[in-house]
Design an enzyme around this catalytic site. Structure first.
Site, PDB file in Angstrom:
ATOM      1  CB  ILE A  23      -0.926   0.016   1.235  1.00  0.00           C
ATOM      2  CG1 ILE A  23      -1.855  -1.206   1.223  1.00  0.00           C
ATOM      3  CG2 ILE A  23      -1.745   1.298   1.288  1.00  0.00           C
ATOM      4  CD1 ILE A  23      -2.690  -1.320   2.488  1.00  0.00           C
ATOM      5  CB  ALA A  24       2.125   3.435   1.998  1.00  0.00           C
ATOM      6  N   GLY A  26       7.766   3.900   2.947  1.00  0.00           N
ATOM      7  CA  GLY A  26       8.438   5.117   3.391  1.00  0.00           C
ATOM      8  C   GLY A  26       9.902   4.858   3.660  1.00  0.00           C
ATOM      9  CG  ASP A 140       4.218  13.070  10.769  1.00  0.00           C
ATOM     10  OD1 ASP A 140       4.314  14.168  10.191  1.00  0.00           O
ATOM     11  OD2 ASP A 140       4.568  12.004  10.257  1.00  0.00           O
TER      12      ASP A 140
END
Length: 587
Positions: A23-24, A26, A140
């Site tokens: 999905i993601a 980083g 954040d």
């Protein structure tokens, strides 16, 4: 997009969560869509990469902190945590899956209409207030950390990534995204709930305008920017209502003491700015008509009152049936089978304890899952079913001695292990029957373990000869004369076998082997060397005792009775085999 953790799709985490889509990704973690194979539901699995550059400056304990932080927040607008653990040296958490993507994905399609933007930000503030009320600062907030569920209303918005969250006003290392960080934090000030409010205001500004208040994105550029220079959202989007633009701009430019103190305070400002509804009246005059009589006015009012009452009753009934009697399910997952009933009763619910399931990460007696899930709708006073953990699932390796290959395979299949077969000779077990297993019978293993079953090849055509005490050359000749070969050679000390001679063999003497089999041997290096002690200056009797305790033979030369040792034939600190003769002189 490639995962930073190096984990491949299809990997099954903890024997339960099958990774099927990235999905993601980083700088220090990957988020996968996965399927919980036990509960047959879609979840999100976040794996941290312990070898990444970012992770070297950010303690892996922060990952465990994230799991505990989210688990402590039971709110429909905060993503729920179901499980946590480690895959090798990579920690992971298992979270609720939001199928609509992130707010960043929505912003990539352009600005958000003011009405929709306010609806989203209200839910963000509701979820954030659940954290602020517990003294937790997110640190954040940004579009990437706001997920949007499809086909949802009150729980459409989900806040994620509490990996940087801290309790109170902790001012630890800053790792957030500069464009959304409050100015006082960038300048080294304390991190407070008002800093989260600034971040939310920047996110709302970006939704309304398609850009953040300032063009700068890196730390140094953002620090050189003065908040007072922020333009009004109406300069970029004239459709933004004036009161809403003013509330957003005020939260961005105001110094910390004048900014809304927390999410709840900012929500009040947003509601105040968007709560004024003005009716648009027709501009053309209506034709005049005769005024109604007093009786007509009374009848009209009575009819209107009756219709209004009926309509209100209908609305209340529909609201009660469809919404009013439902609330968000609280999290029961931090309880255990002994405490969950009382805790649920305090929250106004009943509990049904379902069948237990095994788990490698959740201890026995604690809770694995609940239905309805955390944040889902449930009737007030309704029943929540919880699934307790049975702890790690373990099986005992059965005794398969003497069984056939098929019978052994069927018995091992019942406990779900990976079975492989091998063979060896046996003078006692009939051909084709099980001799032994590895791991051995009676050992405990988990489902999915590897088990090797050794089947008998019957009596061997050859037996390993007894090579003990033979020299290496003699042993090699003996093996070659039988059609066997010398295998691996290992050296070891021995007090009984002379140096260069055979201590033992593998397989051992008498065991059956086939022709051309390799026989591994252990060759003696002789007695193990011992460091010679320093006995000079001691009496002859004491020095002799010390030497003999170390295994040395002692010879004495006494020049004066009752004197002390002044010389030894082997200097102290040198190494000699046990049994070495050492001379001592005293005077």
């Amino acid at each position: 997009m490639e995962p930073t953790t190096g984990i491949e799709l299809g990997t099954v985490v903890d024997g339960r969560y099958r990774l099927r889509r990235l999905i993601a990704s980083g700088g220090m973690a990957d988020v996968f869509e996965a399927v919980d194979t036990r509960l047959d539901r879609t979840v999100a699995v976040k794996l941290i990469s312990p070898d990444s550059d970012a992770a070297r400056t950010f303690s892996l304990d922060a990952f465990d902190h994230e799991a505990k932080t989210i688990a402590a927040l039971s709110h429909p607008n905060v993503v729920a945590v179901f499980d946590s653990g480690r895959l090798g040296n990579a920690p992971y958490i298992v979270m609720e899956h939001a199928d609509g993507g992130s707010l960043r994905d929505r912003l990539n399609r352009g600005p958000v209409p003011p009405g929709e933007a306010v609806t989203i930000i209200r839910q963000v503030l509701e979820g954030l207030q659940a954290a602020h009320s517990k003294g937790i600062v997110h640190r954040d907030i940004k579009p990437e950390n706001i997920l949007l569920k499809e086909n949802a209303q009150a729980d459409r918005v989900k806040i994620v990534d509490f990996g940087l969250a801290r309790s109170g006003d902790d001012s630890g290392p800053l790792m957030a995204t500069p464009a959304y960080v409050a100015p006082e934090v960038l300048r080294g000030g304390k991190v407070t709930t008002a800093g989260d409010v600034y971040s939310v205001a920047v996110v709302l500004y970006e939704m309304l305008c398609g850009r953040t208040p300032f063009a700068a994105t890196d730390f140094e550029s953002v620090m050189r920017t003065s908040p007072e220079q922020a333009p009004s959202p109406r300069e970029f989007n004239p459709d933004v209502p004036a009161h809403l633009a003013q509330a957003v701009l005020a939260a961005v430019v105001a110094p910390p003491p004048e900014r809304p103190a927390d999410a709840h305070a900012f929500a009040r400002e947003i509601n105040r700015a968007t709560g004024n509804v003005t009716q648009v009246m027709p501009t053309d005059p209506l034709p005049a008509r005769a005024a109604p009589s007093k009786r007509q006015r009374w009848k009209a009012r009575s009819r209107l009152a009756a219709l209004t009452a009926i309509a209100l009753l209908a609305i209340v009934a529909v609201w009660w049936v469809g919404f009013g009697r439902y609330v968000s399910a609280p999290s029961l997952l931090d309880q255990n089978v002994d405490t969950v009933a009382n805790y649920a009763a305090e929250q106004g619910f009943e509990v049904e304890i379902g069948d237990g399931q095994y788990s490698e990460s959740v201890p026995s007696g604690e809770l694995l899952s609940q239905s309805p899930d955390v944040g889902d709708r449930v009737k007030q006073g309704g029943t929540i079913t919880v699934t307790p953990s049975l702890g790690p699932e373990r099986f005992t390796v059965p005794d398969l001695s003497g069984k056939s290959r098929q019978a052994a395979a069927e018995e091992l299949d019942r406990i779900g292990v990976n079975t492989t077969f091998d063979s060896e000779y046996s003078d006692t077990v009939p051909e084709g029957k099980v001799i032994r297993t590895d791991p051995s019978r009676g050992e405990e293993i988990r489902s999915g373990s590897d088990v090797t079953v050794y089947l008998s090849d019957g009596r061997s055509p050859l037996q390993v000869p007894d090579l003990v005490n033979m020299s290496e050359d003699e042993a090699e000749e003996r093996l070659e004369s039988m059609g066997l070969e010398m295998g691996d050679e290992e050296e070891s000390y021995s007090d009984t076998i002379p140096e260069g001679h055979i201590i033992s063999t593998s397989p051992a003497a008498g065991q059956g082997v086939s022709e051309d089999a390799e026989i591994d041997v252990v060759i003696s290096e002789g007695p193990e060397p011992v460091e010679v002690p320093d006995v000079e200056g001691k009496t002859m009797d004491e020095a002799t005792r010390i030497m003999r305790d170390e295994g040395f033979e002692v010879k004495q030369v006494t020049l004066v009775t009752g004197g002390y040792v002044f010389k030894q034939s082997v200097e102290a600190g040198e190494e000699r085999p046990r049994g070495t003769e050492i001379w001592l002189w005293s005077r």
